[in-house]
Design a protein around this motif. Sequence first.
Motif, PDB file in Angstrom:
ATOM      1  N   ALA A  59      26.697  24.119 -13.771  1.00 47.14           N
ATOM      2  CA  ALA A  59      26.820  22.678 -13.552  1.00 47.14           C
ATOM      3  C   ALA A  59      27.786  22.105 -14.597  1.00 47.14           C
ATOM      4  O   ALA A  59      27.765  22.533 -15.751  1.00 47.14           O
ATOM      5  CB  ALA A  59      25.457  22.006 -13.659  1.00 47.14           C
ATOM      6  N   PRO A  60      28.626  21.158 -14.192  1.00 47.39           N
ATOM      7  CA  PRO A  60      29.637  20.621 -15.122  1.00 47.39           C
ATOM      8  C   PRO A  60      29.065  20.157 -16.462  1.00 47.39           C
ATOM      9  O   PRO A  60      29.656  20.409 -17.499  1.00 47.39           O
ATOM     10  CB  PRO A  60      30.251  19.454 -14.351  1.00 47.39           C
ATOM     11  N   ASP A  61      27.908  19.549 -16.446  1.00 46.96           N
ATOM     12  CA  ASP A  61      27.300  19.056 -17.685  1.00 46.96           C
ATOM     13  C   ASP A  61      26.105  19.905 -18.131  1.00 46.96           C
ATOM     14  O   ASP A  61      25.419  19.566 -19.090  1.00 46.96           O
ATOM     15  CB  ASP A  61      26.885  17.598 -17.536  1.00 46.96           C
ATOM     16  N   GLY A  62      25.864  21.024 -17.417  1.00 50.69           N
ATOM     17  CA  GLY A  62      24.750  21.895 -17.764  1.00 50.69           C
ATOM     18  C   GLY A  62      23.389  21.323 -17.436  1.00 50.69           C
ATOM     19  O   GLY A  62      22.385  21.761 -17.982  1.00 50.69           O
ATOM     20  N   VAL A  63      23.356  20.367 -16.510  1.00 52.10           N
ATOM     21  CA  VAL A  63      22.100  19.704 -16.117  1.00 52.10           C
ATOM     22  C   VAL A  63      21.982  19.764 -14.592  1.00 52.10           C
ATOM     23  O   VAL A  63      22.924  19.413 -13.878  1.00 52.10           O
ATOM     24  CB  VAL A  63      22.078  18.232 -16.582  1.00 52.10           C
ATOM     25  N   VAL A  64      20.808  20.202 -14.118  1.00 48.25           N
ATOM     26  CA  VAL A  64      20.567  20.318 -12.673  1.00 48.25           C
ATOM     27  C   VAL A  64      19.175  19.783 -12.361  1.00 48.25           C
ATOM     28  O   VAL A  64      18.204  20.156 -13.028  1.00 48.25           O
ATOM     29  CB  VAL A  64      20.677  21.787 -12.208  1.00 48.25           C
ATOM     30  N   PRO A  65      19.050  18.936 -11.342  1.00 52.00           N
ATOM     31  CA  PRO A  65      17.713  18.506 -10.911  1.00 52.00           C
ATOM     32  C   PRO A  65      16.933  19.696 -10.326  1.00 52.00           C
ATOM     33  O   PRO A  65      17.511  20.553  -9.665  1.00 52.00           O
ATOM     34  CB  PRO A  65      17.989  17.467  -9.819  1.00 52.00           C
ATOM     35  N   MET A  66      15.643  19.734 -10.582  1.00 53.83           N
ATOM     36  CA  MET A  66      14.798  20.813 -10.060  1.00 53.83           C
ATOM     37  C   MET A  66      14.942  20.937  -8.543  1.00 53.83           C
ATOM     38  O   MET A  66      15.001  22.049  -8.020  1.00 53.83           O
ATOM     39  CB  MET A  66      13.325  20.574 -10.406  1.00 53.83           C
ATOM     40  N   VAL A  67      15.033  19.813  -7.856  1.00 55.67           N
ATOM     41  CA  VAL A  67      15.114  19.862  -6.393  1.00 55.67           C
ATOM     42  C   VAL A  67      16.372  20.603  -5.946  1.00 55.67           C
ATOM     43  O   VAL A  67      16.364  21.301  -4.941  1.00 55.67           O
ATOM     44  CB  VAL A  67      15.012  18.440  -5.774  1.00 55.67           C
ATOM     45  N   ARG A  68      17.464  20.505  -6.701  1.00 48.73           N
ATOM     46  CA  ARG A  68      18.682  21.231  -6.333  1.00 48.73           C
ATOM     47  C   ARG A  68      18.471  22.732  -6.521  1.00 48.73           C
ATOM     48  O   ARG A  68      18.972  23.539  -5.737  1.00 48.73           O
ATOM     49  CB  ARG A  68      19.891  20.767  -7.127  1.00 48.73           C
TER      50      ARG A  68
END
Length: 174
Positions: A59-68
């Motif tokens: 992820a570009p910012d190293g953050v991903v929602p759990m749902v993704r």
Amino acid sequence: MSTARDTLECDDASDLSATTLVAAVLQAQKTILRQLDAVLSPLGLSFPRYEVLALVGAAPDGVVPMVRLWRTLDRHPTTIGSLVDRLEGAGLVTRATNRADRRETLVTITDKGRGTASSAARAIDQVPVADADLMRRLSVDLRTLIACSAAEAAIGDRPPNSPLGQRDAKRAAS
């Protein structure tokens, strides 16, 4: 499958049952996963944990929602939660509630997680999955099976003993 001298032809493909094809693909998958787990284990990862770590790290910012994570990896939310628990326990990711939407949980990769993901990717790249010639023939055979099945579907003329013809016969009988 093919021998060293030949490759699969559409006529040969029609003699294979869908069950035979599925069994062969799943057996190959199990063999590959065992090899991947063997190289990832020294890093404290399994292949499923690596998949989560790699996705968050990409992820570009190293953050991903759990749902993704659930949707992208096509896994049950509880399974993803367990994988994130293990990664979080190892200090590879953190988990926090999204301040903009408290219903959402965000997974963030840590510096340690980035280093581990990078080491894991290098280790995976070194895995000798199988003999190069065998892999080339397997690739050709699978592409042939896919092309033959697609051609049968487009023409609508499926031999009764082909995988798609068998499926059509079962649907017609229902």
